[in-house]
Enzyme design. Structure first.
Site, PDB file in Angstrom:
ATOM      1  N   TYR A 141       0.823  -1.215   0.000  1.00 22.68           N
ATOM      2  CA  TYR A 141       0.000   0.000   0.000  1.00 22.68           C
ATOM      3  C   TYR A 141       0.857   1.265   0.000  1.00 22.68           C
ATOM      4  O   TYR A 141       0.401   2.333  -0.385  1.00 22.68           O
ATOM      5  CB  TYR A 141      -0.947   0.039   1.219  1.00 22.68           C
ATOM      6  N   LYS A 186       3.381 -15.400   2.624  1.00 21.68           N
ATOM      7  CA  LYS A 186       3.249 -16.133   1.350  1.00 21.68           C
ATOM      8  C   LYS A 186       4.675 -16.474   0.912  1.00 21.68           C
ATOM      9  O   LYS A 186       5.148 -16.095  -0.164  1.00 21.68           O
ATOM     10  CB  LYS A 186       2.508 -15.237   0.340  1.00 21.68           C
ATOM     11  N   ASP A 219      -3.133 -18.120   2.065  1.00 24.10           N
ATOM     12  CA  ASP A 219      -4.301 -18.799   1.497  1.00 24.10           C
ATOM     13  C   ASP A 219      -4.843 -19.841   2.485  1.00 24.10           C
ATOM     14  O   ASP A 219      -6.058 -19.968   2.666  1.00 24.10           O
ATOM     15  CB  ASP A 219      -3.994 -19.421   0.126  1.00 24.10           C
ATOM     16  N   ASP A 243      -5.260  -6.625   6.022  1.00 26.27           N
ATOM     17  CA  ASP A 243      -6.460  -5.887   5.606  1.00 26.27           C
ATOM     18  C   ASP A 243      -7.564  -6.870   5.223  1.00 26.27           C
ATOM     19  O   ASP A 243      -8.721  -6.751   5.655  1.00 26.27           O
ATOM     20  CB  ASP A 243      -6.075  -5.012   4.391  1.00 26.27           C
ATOM     21  N   ASP A 247     -11.094  -8.300   7.756  1.00 26.30           N
ATOM     22  CA  ASP A 247     -12.498  -8.203   7.342  1.00 26.30           C
ATOM     23  C   ASP A 247     -13.149  -9.584   7.362  1.00 26.30           C
ATOM     24  O   ASP A 247     -14.298  -9.734   7.770  1.00 26.30           O
ATOM     25  CB  ASP A 247     -12.620  -7.585   5.941  1.00 26.30           C
TER      26      ASP A 247
END
Ligand code: NAD
Length: 354
Positions: A141, A186, A219, A243, A247
């Site tokens: 970001y 990852k 994942d 992020d 959620d």
């Protein structure tokens, strides 16, 4: 000397839920004999209307001086013109930068009274108590961005120091909880994740070998959050993965209106706010759920004011008020009578014995 708390109510339902958070904070301080000074200031759209900018100098100075900042929410349709030169959300980014908060904490807890509000089956929700720690100021970001007509790039980068400081916060918080940390990356594909994993392995082996460390790929983490949510204690990860996973995790608890957050800097001075936005669709009606804000007050007491017992008491009071049947509209079954924002605050205060 009094502890200074900046109160930034913001826009939409921000002032409505902040009023209840402040009532609970003042009542809790009186119960525990804490000397607090609460000072209000403008942020977001309200600040744009008053002085043309979303994070005025006066607010910046107050937030730098304050021990903690309590924030409602910013934004709304009035200020959402994409062509506008100033936007309320910029106030939030400036506030985070001014305070140097780099670790975003989102606790997700389930309670039997709200199992029906979650899309997951009740047996999966039993005993869920997760603290997600998201790195907030690095990664993709904030990396270099470039766009051409038919090509674009976003660069993801992390330094060892950026990784280490957020891991330390996660590890120290785990020592105050069930002593387990799950680090999510990852590392099978991304270089930043390989660095993240090697820093994690080294730091935990040398300084936190009293904690259980689990490292999983993002994942798999997305899947395990739904298939075995009760197994997680502290989950720490980089900005973008955090992020998305926060959620996803928020759905476990039923309503967005229930969830608090804390963003901490190295001294654990922090910014405390519910995870929801300004909810323009229900603003001004007095029906917003103030529990996310009240639980943010509990985090303020736990992490910045070092009052864990008082924080526990507030959390207990919120869940007791809900279990006793007080529910705002977002927590109520269709067609049933629901409590106003104020009545929900009253019910929490009653449970607190204030
Ligand atoms: P939102 O969180 O404001 O609302 C999403 C939905 O959840 C709405 O239906 C709303 O009524 C409901 N909801 C949210 N909080 C609630 C509460 N406490 N009680 C009951 N219901 C609640 O998200 P949005 O609609 O995408 O965004 C609205 C505005 O808020 C936008 O301007 C956005 O930029 C801003 N926003 C601000 C923050 C922040 O200040 N931290 C965060 C997210 C969005």
């Amino acid at each position: 000397m009094a502890t200074l708390i900046a109160v930034l109510a913001g826009d939409g339902i921000g002032p409505e839920v902040t009023a209840e958070g402040v009532r609970v904070l003042e009542a809790a301080a009186a119960l525990a004999g804490l000397n607090l000074e609460l000072r209000e200031a403008l942020i977001g759209g309200a600040a744009i209307d008053a002085c043309g900018e979303p994070f005025p100098g006066e607010t910046r100075a107050l937030c730098r001086e304050a021990d903690a900042v309590l924030l409602g929410a910013v934004g709304g349709p009035k200020w959402s013109d994409p062509e506008a030169s100033v936007r309320p959300e910029q106030g939030l980014l400036d506030l985070r930068a001014a305070m140097g908060v780099f670790a975003n904490l989102r606790p997700v807890k389930t309670v039997p009274a709200l199992y029906a509000a979650s899309p997951l089956r009740a047996e999966l929700l039993e005993g869920v108590d997760i603290l997600v720690v998201r790195e907030l100021t690095g990664g993709i970001y904030f990396g270099r961005k470039h766009r051409e007509v038919d090509w674009a790039e976003d660069v993801c980068s992390y330094s060892k120091e950026e990784i280490e400081r957020v891991l330390r916060i996660a590890a120290e918080l785990a020592r105050e909880r069930r002593r387990k940390v799950t680090s999510v990356d990852k590392a099978n594909v991304l270089e930043t994740s390989r660095l993240w994993r090697s820093v994690t392995d080294r730091l935990f082996a040398s300084e936190y070998d009293d904690l259980e460390l689990e490292t999983i790929l993002v994942d798999a983490a997305a899947m395990h959050l739904l298939s075995r949510p009760a197994d997680f204690d502290v989950l720490v990860t980089e900005n973008m993965f955090g992020d998305i996973l926060t959620d996803e995790a928020s759905m476990l608890s039923g309503s967005m209106g229930m969830l608090p957050s804390a963003s901490l800097n190295a001294e654990r001075r922090g910014l405390f706010e519910p995870i929801h936005g300004s909810a323009p669709d229900i603003a001004g009606q007095g029906i917003a759920n103030p529990c996310g804000m009240i639980l943010s007050v509990a985090l303020l007491l736990r992490y910045t004011l070092k009052q864990p017992a008082l924080a526990d008491e507030i959390e207990r009071a919120v869940y007791a008020a809900i279990a006793a049947g007080t529910r705002t509209r977002d927590l109520s079954a269709a067609g049933t009578q629901s409590a106003s924002t104020r009545q929900m605050g009253d019910a929490v205060l009653e449970q607190l014995g204030a």
